[in-house]
Design a protein around this motif. Structure first.
Motif, mmCIF file in Angstrom:
data_model
loop_
_atom_site.group_PDB
_atom_site.id
_atom_site.type_symbol
_atom_site.label_atom_id
_atom_site.label_comp_id
_atom_site.label_asym_id
_atom_site.label_seq_id
_atom_site.Cartn_x
_atom_site.Cartn_y
_atom_site.Cartn_z
ATOM 1 N N ASP A 431 36.715 8.155 31.626
ATOM 2 C CA ASP A 431 37.991 7.499 31.343
ATOM 3 C C ASP A 431 38.899 7.512 32.558
ATOM 4 O O ASP A 431 39.633 6.545 32.809
ATOM 5 N N THR A 435 40.193 4.104 34.324
ATOM 6 C CA THR A 435 41.623 3.819 34.414
ATOM 7 C C THR A 435 41.989 3.292 35.791
ATOM 8 O O THR A 435 42.775 2.344 35.928
ATOM 9 N N LYS A 478 49.786 5.216 35.450
ATOM 10 C CA LYS A 478 48.934 4.822 34.338
ATOM 11 C C LYS A 478 48.173 6.012 33.766
ATOM 12 O O LYS A 478 48.001 6.139 32.553
ATOM 13 N N SER A 481 50.542 7.993 31.582
ATOM 14 C CA SER A 481 50.935 7.351 30.325
ATOM 15 C C SER A 481 49.787 7.165 29.344
ATOM 16 O O SER A 481 50.026 7.006 28.146
ATOM 17 N N THR A 482 48.541 7.188 29.815
ATOM 18 C CA THR A 482 47.407 6.863 28.931
ATOM 19 C C THR A 482 46.465 8.025 28.681
ATOM 20 O O THR A 482 45.644 7.942 27.775
#
Length: 504
Positions: A431, A435, A478, A481-482
């Motif tokens: 992941d 990203t 990013k 935030s994810t």
């Protein structure tokens, strides 16, 4: 007959009076003689005492006269010595004056010689400049250029050799120190987990806990701020809360209620207050025990409070308080090996994660919160900086800060310290790479250092230097935030330009 008697009586009176007079005269004569004798004796004794006193007075006068003569002789001798010493000092002063005058003459002669030498050198330099048609500055510059040109290649080789040797020695020394440090620390391999479930001895207690129309469970939740999950799981009640301290208060209060058997709103409030007092004591005791275990004294009580709360906090299954005490012991050993301040290193290592006790109440990363709390409650600045810089987003400017960072990696990365499954770990790395791959101009992405760093390789024709800086910030935003992750992740954007030609 009567006349005769009277005559006899008168005659007796005269005879008695005469005898008495004679006796008195004789007694008075003897007394006078004795008085004369005593006066004569006293006079002789007084004359003897006076003579003796006169002799004693004469003797003392003679002694005083002799003592005075002796003192006068000593004073005269001392006066003579002082006169002799004064004459000696006068002679020495005269000699010093003569020497100083001679030194002044010598200094004048030396200065004259120096001036003469300067004039000769100046004339020689002028002649050399005329002959060579170069000034002194030009000649010096040319000589330096020739020297640099001759030794530049040798210096480059020497520098490369020294750098390689330094790297090899540094890696070997670091490995030796780290291995020795880890060997000297014995701690548990498997970390404990915080208990969040309460076991029931009787299933009927679930009904008492819920109460009529749920008033008992509602009163418990209001008093503790913890959710109670009473599901169909046999013999178990689950306590859910983001605050580990509140969860511990709820656990102890629930166990008290189950043991007592009386469950109603008034009893619940009383038991919760008692549990809060017990947990508060345990928190303070845990902080004091941890500081005492690693040998840190003089810690403010507010910091000990935050440290003790870490007893009920875990990070990937690793108890944060045990992790901190383990780090402090490692930091002390490393600091002694490297010549750093062991007290500051141990203090900072022990307090580096106190921000995790407040991370659910204060916005920001836990290591920044740790630094703020340490500064707020009066800890030394060196300790606050070392605790705040144990992740990569704050530059470590001291050796103690680097030691804390290394100890954090050692404690968290050793096998069995944290309960992270291999599948979950691999998925998180995937992941993380995906990203970063979602941005334009990205050619390759690699997650390295156990997910602590992401290297993003971009295409140089599409991304310039300024865009590379912006891309690093965008990727970091990013990820924040994810994704959910412990600590910090370093985003490293690499832009490389290659010029390739072929010799035919």
């Amino acid at each position: 007959m009567i006349v005769l008697t009277i005559a006899v009586a008168i005659a007796g009176l005269f005879v008695g009076a005469g005898g008495s007079f004679y006796y008195n005269r004789r007694t008075q004569g003897k007394a006078a003689d004795e008085v004369k004798k005593e006066l004569t004796k006293a006079k002789k004794e007084s004359e003897a005492l006076v003579h003796k006193a006169q002799e004693e007075a004469d003797r003392r006068v003679d002694e005083a006269r002799k003592d005075e003569q002796r003192r006068r002789a000593e004073l005269k001798e001392l006066e003579q010595k002082l006169l002799d010493r004064q004459e000696s000092l006068d002679k020495k002063l005269d000699e010093l004056d003569k020497r100083s005058q001679g030194l002044r003459k010598d200094e004048d002669e030396v200065e004259a010689l120096k001036n003469e030498i300067r004039e000769i050198r100046s004339k020689q330099q002028d002649k050399l400049e005329k002959i060579a048609k170069l000034t002194k500055a030009d000649a010096t510059e040319k000589l330096m250029q020739m020297t640099e040109r001759d030794i530049a290649h040798d210096l480059e080789g020497l520098i490369v050799k020294l750098q390689n040797e330094a790297k090899e020695n540094a890696e070997e020394m670091a490995s030796t120190i780290l291995v020795g440090t880890m060997e000297r620390l014995a701690s548990e391999v498997t970390a404990e987990r915080t208990v969040t479930a309460v076991k029931l001895e009787d299933e009927e207690m679930k009904g008492r806990i819920i109460g009529k129309e749920g008033r008992n469970i509602q009163a418990f939740q209001r008093a503790t701020g913890v959710d109670i999950l009473v599901d169909e799981t046999p013999g178990m009640i689950v306590l859910s809360s983001f605050d580990p301290v509140r969860r511990e208060v709820a656990r102890q209060a629930m166990e008290m209620l189950l043991k007592d058997g009386r469950v109603h709103p008034g009893r619940i409030e009383e038991v919760v207050e008692k549990a809060q007092a017990l947990v508060q004591k345990e928190v303070v005791r845990a902080g004091e025990d941890a500081a005492r275990e690693v040998g840190i004294v003089g810690v403010p009580k507010e910091i000990l409070q935050l440290l003790g709360e870490l007893k009920y906090r875990t990070s990937y299954g690793q108890n944060v308080l045990k992790h901190s005490t383990e780090m402090a012991q490692l930091a002390g050993v490393l600091a002694e090996e490297l010549g750093a301040d062991a007290k500051i290193a141990k203090y900072a290592a022990l307090m580096h994660d106190i921000g995790k006790a407040l991370s659910h109440r204060i916005e920001g990363k836990h290591h920044h919160i740790s630094g703020e709390m340490l500064r707020k409650y009066g800890a030394p600045e060196e300790v606050a900086h070392a605790a705040e810089a144990h992740h990569d987003d704050v530059e470590a400017t001291s050796l103690e800060a680097l030691i804390v960072r290394v100890c954090d990696a050692i404690s968290g990365a050793r096998p069995g310290a944290r309960n992270i499954s291999a599948e979950g770990f691999v998925e998180r790395l995937k992941d993380l790479e995906n990203t970063a791959k979602g941005f334009d101009g990205v050619e390759k992405v690699y997650a390295i250092s156990a997910g602590r760093e992401v290297r993003v390789i971009v295409q140089p024709k599409e991304i310039n230097d300024l865009q590379a800086i912006k891309l690093a910030r965008d990727v970091a935003n990013k990820i924040e935030s994810t994704m959910q992750y412990p600590g910090t992740i370093k985003v490293n954007v690499i832009r490389e330009t290659r010029a390739i030609e072929f010799a035919k």
